[in-house]
Every structure is written in structure tokens, then in C-alpha cells.
Design a protein around this motif. Structure first.
Motif, PDB file in Angstrom:
ATOM      1  N   GLN A 163       0.836  -1.201   0.000  1.00 31.56           N
ATOM      2  CA  GLN A 163       0.000   0.000   0.000  1.00 31.56           C
ATOM      3  C   GLN A 163       0.872   1.253   0.000  1.00 31.56           C
ATOM      4  O   GLN A 163       1.928   1.314   0.617  1.00 31.56           O
ATOM      5  N   VAL A 164       0.434   2.275  -0.742  1.00 28.95           N
ATOM      6  CA  VAL A 164       1.115   3.561  -0.755  1.00 28.95           C
ATOM      7  C   VAL A 164       0.065   4.661  -0.885  1.00 28.95           C
ATOM      8  O   VAL A 164      -0.918   4.504  -1.602  1.00 28.95           O
ATOM      9  N   ASP A 165       0.256   5.756  -0.158  1.00 27.47           N
ATOM     10  CA  ASP A 165      -0.732   6.831  -0.128  1.00 27.47           C
ATOM     11  C   ASP A 165      -0.542   7.866  -1.229  1.00 27.47           C
ATOM     12  O   ASP A 165      -1.498   8.524  -1.646  1.00 27.47           O
ATOM     13  N   PHE A 166       0.702   8.032  -1.677  1.00 24.81           N
ATOM     14  CA  PHE A 166       0.995   9.081  -2.647  1.00 24.81           C
ATOM     15  C   PHE A 166       2.262   8.720  -3.409  1.00 24.81           C
ATOM     16  O   PHE A 166       3.197   8.145  -2.839  1.00 24.81           O
ATOM     17  N   VAL A 167       2.292   9.075  -4.700  1.00 27.13           N
ATOM     18  CA  VAL A 167       3.468   8.802  -5.528  1.00 27.13           C
ATOM     19  C   VAL A 167       3.941  10.092  -6.178  1.00 27.13           C
ATOM     20  O   VAL A 167       3.139  10.861  -6.734  1.00 27.13           O
ATOM     21  N   ALA A 168       5.246  10.349  -6.117  1.00 31.28           N
ATOM     22  CA  ALA A 168       5.882  11.450  -6.830  1.00 31.28           C
ATOM     23  C   ALA A 168       6.667  10.860  -7.988  1.00 31.28           C
ATOM     24  O   ALA A 168       7.590  10.064  -7.784  1.00 31.28           O
ATOM     25  N   ASP A 169       6.277  11.239  -9.196  1.00 37.95           N
ATOM     26  CA  ASP A 169       6.926  10.729 -10.406  1.00 37.95           C
ATOM     27  C   ASP A 169       7.982  11.718 -10.866  1.00 37.95           C
ATOM     28  O   ASP A 169       7.659  12.791 -11.362  1.00 37.95           O
ATOM     29  N   ALA A 170       9.248  11.329 -10.722  1.00 36.45           N
ATOM     30  CA  ALA A 170      10.362  12.165 -11.171  1.00 36.45           C
ATOM     31  C   ALA A 170      11.198  11.412 -12.200  1.00 36.45           C
ATOM     32  O   ALA A 170      12.418  11.585 -12.281  1.00 36.45           O
ATOM     33  N   ILE A 171      10.544  10.567 -12.984  1.00 32.22           N
ATOM     34  CA  ILE A 171      11.228   9.796 -14.024  1.00 32.22           C
ATOM     35  C   ILE A 171      11.525  10.710 -15.215  1.00 32.22           C
ATOM     36  O   ILE A 171      10.710  11.552 -15.587  1.00 32.22           O
ATOM     37  N   ASP A 172      12.701  10.506 -15.844  1.00 38.91           N
ATOM     38  CA  ASP A 172      13.042  11.315 -17.012  1.00 38.91           C
ATOM     39  C   ASP A 172      12.960  10.531 -18.321  1.00 38.91           C
ATOM     40  O   ASP A 172      13.280  11.056 -19.386  1.00 38.91           O
ATOM     41  N   SER A 173      12.522   9.285 -18.252  1.00 38.64           N
ATOM     42  CA  SER A 173      12.355   8.453 -19.444  1.00 38.64           C
ATOM     43  C   SER A 173      10.890   8.462 -19.867  1.00 38.64           C
ATOM     44  O   SER A 173      10.000   8.161 -19.069  1.00 38.64           O
ATOM     45  N   LEU A 174      10.618   8.792 -21.121  1.00 41.03           N
ATOM     46  CA  LEU A 174       9.245   8.941 -21.597  1.00 41.03           C
ATOM     47  C   LEU A 174       8.432   7.659 -21.457  1.00 41.03           C
ATOM     48  O   LEU A 174       7.319   7.679 -20.938  1.00 41.03           O
ATOM     49  N   ASN A 175       8.971   6.547 -21.922  1.00 45.76           N
ATOM     50  CA  ASN A 175       8.211   5.294 -21.869  1.00 45.76           C
ATOM     51  C   ASN A 175       7.880   4.900 -20.440  1.00 45.76           C
ATOM     52  O   ASN A 175       6.742   4.541 -20.118  1.00 45.76           O
ATOM     53  N   ALA A 176       8.888   4.951 -19.567  1.00 47.30           N
ATOM     54  CA  ALA A 176       8.680   4.576 -18.164  1.00 47.30           C
ATOM     55  C   ALA A 176       7.700   5.520 -17.487  1.00 47.30           C
ATOM     56  O   ALA A 176       6.829   5.096 -16.718  1.00 47.30           O
ATOM     57  N   LYS A 177       7.825   6.816 -17.777  1.00 44.29           N
ATOM     58  CA  LYS A 177       6.931   7.805 -17.168  1.00 44.29           C
ATOM     59  C   LYS A 177       5.483   7.547 -17.563  1.00 44.29           C
ATOM     60  O   LYS A 177       4.576   7.548 -16.719  1.00 44.29           O
TER      61      LYS A 177
END
Length: 248
Positions: A115-129
Motif C-alpha cells: 500500500q502507498v498513499d501518494f506517488v511522486a513521479d520524477a522519471i526522465d524516461s518517456l516510456n517509463a513515465k
């Protein structure tokens, strides 16, 4: 040190209940580079009780100009390990989990097994993001994504907005196109972006060799530590406000 003195000023501003909410919350930061490092720093200092730190990479010397976790002493070390040590030095009571993995469609189920309450996406790869954003959207997991911070110099142009409202960002344009094709309502996606027109680079560099772990080549683009820091801190600020309300 008296009990809870470490977060006394946060509690003085938010109150006891919201401080308790932060200490009982869990947040995941995916990508521990220029933007993600500052997200981790702020969440740890705010007293978020559980952090899941995700990255597959190691630090190199070129990271030092803009990544808060990149130091001469950390070059060659795994970003997850360095970030974990940093968090625990800030708050020894934080429950820190590290995931040394590259994010793609195949690894997402493993990544979100808990379980996770919040996610911060700081990925710099387009496909992965795009894979991550689509996964979070369809599962109703609250998140904020960072758009492109490279080639920007004006921090006053950095905004927290909906993905549908972004402009003058080539990364955001590509993300919008891909997510719309996958049926994602981009007017419901929160992100941090810059409305500044990209600054033409003063010098050109050849692309780095293809990354052996991710199977992708990296395009080298100039960036400032101030801009990436404001991107990360803006995301962290919104995350702290959300988690303090106990909406998890």
C-alpha cells in the motif's frame, strides 16, 4: 532532544493532527535524480513516516551540478542507498524501503505490491513515465508528475497544474499524446511544469552511450540546480499538504 522536537516547527504550523497524519503516511518517490532528490529531502524533513525510494541508477560526476544527493563522496554509489542514508540521517524513525529497479510495465505490479498513499513521479524516461502515470491513473493512486526542467532558467514560470494545461514543454506534449491514446483523461492529471520557452543550448554535446540497464540512450540537455530544485520542492509541497489532510 525532547520528544518530537525534530518536527516542532512543522507541528507549530500545521497542528498536532496534521503532523500525526504525515507521520502515519506513506509516499513513494520514483526517480532519485535532479527533481526526485529534492522531493525526498522535503518529505523526510516534513516527517512523512514511510518512504519508498525507487531508482535503478548510480551517481556519476555529471550529476553533481543539479542533484542534491550527488557528491564527490557518492559518485559510483546506488542512488537508492544514498537516498536511504540521507533520509535516516534526517529522521531515524522514518521507515525507508528501497527498490533498485527500472520502472516498466513488467515491474509495476511488483513495485505496487504494498500500500502507498501518494506517488511522486520524477522519471526522465518517456516510456517509463507514461507506463507509471497510466498505471497510477487507472488504479486511483494519488500522484504528481514532473515534466521537463531542462533548458529552463526562469523559476517564476514553474507551475503546479493539470497536464492538459501545460505549454512550452516538449516532454509534456509527448506525455499528453501518449496518455490520450491510452484513454487517460489528462485534465485529471496533476503535474509540475514550466511555461517558459526552452532556452537554446550554448554548447552541443553528443548523446551518451545507450544505458545498459534501461536499454535507452540519453539525450544530454543543459539544466540548472535552481530550476530542478524548485520542480522537486513544488511537488513535495503539494504532497505534504495532501498527506497532512489525511486523505490517504
Amino acid at each position: 532532544m525532547a520528544e518530537n522536537d525534530r518536527f516542532m516547527r512543522t507541528r507549530a504550523l500545521l497542528g498536532k493532527q496534521k503532523m500525526n497524519n504525515l507521520q502515519n503516511a506513506s509516499a513513494m518517490v520514483v526517480g532519485l535524480g535532479a527533481v526526485g532528490g529534492y522531493i525526498v529531502e522535503a518529505l523526510a524533513r516534513a516527517g512523512v513516516g514511510r518512504l519508498i525510494l525507487v531508482d535503478f541508477d548510480t551517481f556519476d560526476e555529471t550529476n553533481i551540478n543539479r542533484q542534491v544527493l550527488a557528491l564527490t563522496s557518492t559518485v559510483g554509489r546506488k542512488k537508492t542507498e544514498v537516498a536511504r542514508e540521507r533520509v535516516l540521517d534526517i529522521n531515524p524513525d522514518c521507515r525507508v524501503e528501497t527498490k533498485d529497479m527500472f520502472v516498466n510495465a513488467g515491474t509495476l505490479p511488483e513495485l505496487f505490491a504494498g500500500q502507498v498513499d501518494f506517488v511522486a513521479d520524477a522519471i526522465d524516461s518517456l516510456n517509463a513515465k507514461c507506463c507509471l502515470m497510466e498505471y497510477l491513473y487507472y488504479r486511483g493512486i494519488p500522484f504528481i508528475s514532473s515534466m521537463g526542467a531542462a533548458l529552463k532558467t526562469d523559476v517564476s514560470k514553474i507551475v503546479f497544474c493539470r497536464l492538459s494545461q501545460t505549454r512550452n514543454c516538449s516532454l509534456a506534449k509527448l506525455v499528453r499524446q501518449r496518455l490520450k491514446r491510452r484513454g487517460v483523461d489528462i485534465s485529471r492529471i496533476n503535474c509540475v511544469s514550466s511555461t517558459e520557452l526552452p532556452r537554446p543550448p550554448e554548447e552541443s554535446f553528443s548523446s551518451a552511450p545507450e544505458d545498459e540497464k534501461s536499454g535507452r540512450s540519453r539525450r544530454i540537455m543543459g539544466s540548472l540546480p535552481t530550476v530542478t530544485a524548485v520542480f522537486g520542492l513544488t511537488i513535495a509541497n503539494e504532497a505534504i499538504k495532501f498527506l497532512a489532510e489525511g486523505k490517504q
